[in-house]
Design a protein around this motif. Structure first.
Motif, PDB file in Angstrom:
ATOM      1  N   ALA A  11       7.689  -4.936  11.152  1.00 59.16           N
ATOM      2  CA  ALA A  11       8.421  -4.360  11.775  1.00 59.16           C
ATOM      3  C   ALA A  11       8.723  -2.822  11.705  1.00 59.16           C
ATOM      4  O   ALA A  11       8.620  -2.068  12.715  1.00 59.16           O
ATOM      5  CB  ALA A  11       9.692  -5.137  11.724  1.00 59.16           C
ATOM      6  N   THR A  12       8.524  -2.385  10.583  1.00 56.25           N
ATOM      7  CA  THR A  12       8.768  -0.813  10.147  1.00 56.25           C
ATOM      8  C   THR A  12       7.860  -0.644   9.055  1.00 56.25           C
ATOM      9  O   THR A  12       7.413  -1.509   8.357  1.00 56.25           O
ATOM     10  CB  THR A  12      10.283  -0.720   9.996  1.00 56.25           C
ATOM     11  N   PRO A  13       7.489   0.717   8.979  1.00 60.64           N
ATOM     12  CA  PRO A  13       6.690   1.226   7.542  1.00 60.64           C
ATOM     13  C   PRO A  13       7.821   0.898   6.545  1.00 60.64           C
ATOM     14  O   PRO A  13       6.763   0.369   5.373  1.00 60.64           O
ATOM     15  CB  PRO A  13       6.711   2.541   7.909  1.00 60.64           C
ATOM     16  N   ALA A  58      -7.488  -7.112  -3.110  1.00 63.16           N
ATOM     17  CA  ALA A  58      -6.678  -7.854  -2.189  1.00 63.16           C
ATOM     18  C   ALA A  58      -5.334  -6.936  -1.992  1.00 63.16           C
ATOM     19  O   ALA A  58      -4.834  -7.064  -0.821  1.00 63.16           O
ATOM     20  CB  ALA A  58      -6.377  -9.281  -2.785  1.00 63.16           C
ATOM     21  N   LEU A  59      -4.915  -6.519  -3.104  1.00 63.14           N
ATOM     22  CA  LEU A  59      -3.610  -5.605  -2.972  1.00 63.14           C
ATOM     23  C   LEU A  59      -3.984  -4.289  -2.250  1.00 63.14           C
ATOM     24  O   LEU A  59      -2.930  -3.777  -1.283  1.00 63.14           O
ATOM     25  CB  LEU A  59      -3.015  -5.153  -4.357  1.00 63.14           C
ATOM     26  N   ALA A  60      -5.101  -3.608  -2.357  1.00 61.97           N
ATOM     27  CA  ALA A  60      -5.481  -2.563  -1.637  1.00 61.97           C
ATOM     28  C   ALA A  60      -5.621  -2.623  -0.024  1.00 61.97           C
ATOM     29  O   ALA A  60      -5.111  -2.061   0.649  1.00 61.97           O
ATOM     30  CB  ALA A  60      -6.697  -1.718  -2.236  1.00 61.97           C
ATOM     31  N   GLN A  76      -0.252   5.973   1.347  1.00 62.86           N
ATOM     32  CA  GLN A  76      -0.213   5.889   2.690  1.00 62.86           C
ATOM     33  C   GLN A  76       1.034   5.180   3.138  1.00 62.86           C
ATOM     34  O   GLN A  76       1.604   5.415   4.195  1.00 62.86           O
ATOM     35  CB  GLN A  76      -1.422   5.089   3.210  1.00 62.86           C
ATOM     36  N   LEU A  77       1.528   4.220   2.425  1.00 60.28           N
ATOM     37  CA  LEU A  77       2.614   3.442   2.625  1.00 60.28           C
ATOM     38  C   LEU A  77       3.953   4.538   2.688  1.00 60.28           C
ATOM     39  O   LEU A  77       4.611   4.496   3.660  1.00 60.28           O
ATOM     40  CB  LEU A  77       2.900   2.441   1.934  1.00 60.28           C
ATOM     41  N   LEU A  78       4.012   5.196   1.698  1.00 59.28           N
ATOM     42  CA  LEU A  78       5.135   6.099   1.455  1.00 59.28           C
ATOM     43  C   LEU A  78       5.175   7.096   2.708  1.00 59.28           C
ATOM     44  O   LEU A  78       6.197   7.522   2.995  1.00 59.28           O
ATOM     45  CB  LEU A  78       4.909   6.929   0.288  1.00 59.28           C
ATOM     46  N   ALA A 126      -3.005  -3.788   6.303  1.00 58.49           N
ATOM     47  CA  ALA A 126      -2.630  -4.972   6.899  1.00 58.49           C
ATOM     48  C   ALA A 126      -1.075  -5.124   7.436  1.00 58.49           C
ATOM     49  O   ALA A 126      -0.625  -5.401   8.374  1.00 58.49           O
ATOM     50  CB  ALA A 126      -3.346  -6.323   6.499  1.00 58.49           C
ATOM     51  N   LEU A 127      -0.361  -4.803   6.174  1.00 61.10           N
ATOM     52  CA  LEU A 127       1.067  -5.014   6.219  1.00 61.10           C
ATOM     53  C   LEU A 127       1.534  -3.648   7.130  1.00 61.10           C
ATOM     54  O   LEU A 127       2.719  -4.165   8.047  1.00 61.10           O
ATOM     55  CB  LEU A 127       1.750  -4.578   4.776  1.00 61.10           C
TER      56      LEU A 127
END
Length: 189
Positions: A86-88, A73-75, A137-139, A80-81
């Motif tokens: 609105a921003t990374p 779920a966290l992965a 990926q988020l960073l 999705a987020l």
């Protein structure tokens, strides 16, 4: 390994039922620890204990399935987020908040994971294999908004360290501390 035959595709209702059972088990584990009675999990899920044992013959099978379910779920939340925020940086901050939830709600799990039972050995690698790439990926997506040189593993380990004392004899607000850490990731103006 989770007590369920994954070789054949599951019907949609079977997947929903298993998700509901795993969500119920996770909620009971949060409230009462991983040694909570199976009857409590069955009651929360609205099923009989035989249903739980049919899917998860041992407590270890259930613990592993819940852990993997929550890691997945966290992965899945990371991409999705990124798509919905609105921003990374906002996506990163929200994901890290969910990561805090994941870490601080594992009452009793560290003792189980450090037990001599070899069935738990692959879980830490699974956690890292699934979540470090998502955090990376988020960073990377937030790189224009955050300081340079951040490493996903170090960040996750640091957050884990901040959360470690949240359930100790002298509790503190781990979420507030992690919030300060996440705010400090932003590039100075």
């Amino acid at each position: 390994m989770d007590g369920v035959d994954d070789s054949a595709p599951k019907r949609a209702d079977a997947r929903r039922n298993q998700k509901a059972l795993l969500d119920a088990a996770a909620a009971v584990f949060v409230a009462s620890g991983v040694e909570a009675p199976i009857r409590d999990i069955a009651a929360k899920a609205g099923v009989g204990t035989a249903t739980i044992y049919r899917h998860f013959p041992t407590r270890a099978d259930l613990i592993i399935a819940v852990y993997r379910h929550q890691v997945e779920a966290l992965a899945e939340a990371g991409p999705a987020l990124l798509a919905a925020s609105a921003t990374p940086y906002a996506a990163l901050a929200e994901w890290l908040d969910r990561f805090v939830d994941f870490v601080i709600t594992k009452q009793g799990l560290p003792a189980v994971l450090q037990s001599d039972d070899p069935c738990y050995d692959p879980l830490h690698s699974y956690f890292l294999d699934r979540l470090v790439p998502v955090c990376t990926q988020l960073l990377e997506a937030a790189s224009a908004e955050i300081r340079d040189g951040l490493d996903a593993y170090e960040l996750m380990r640091g957050i884990g360290g901040l959360c470690a004392g949240a359930s100790s004899k002298h509790p503190y607000d781990a979420r507030r501390l992690v919030g300060m850490l996440v705010a400090g990731l932003r590039r100075p103006d």
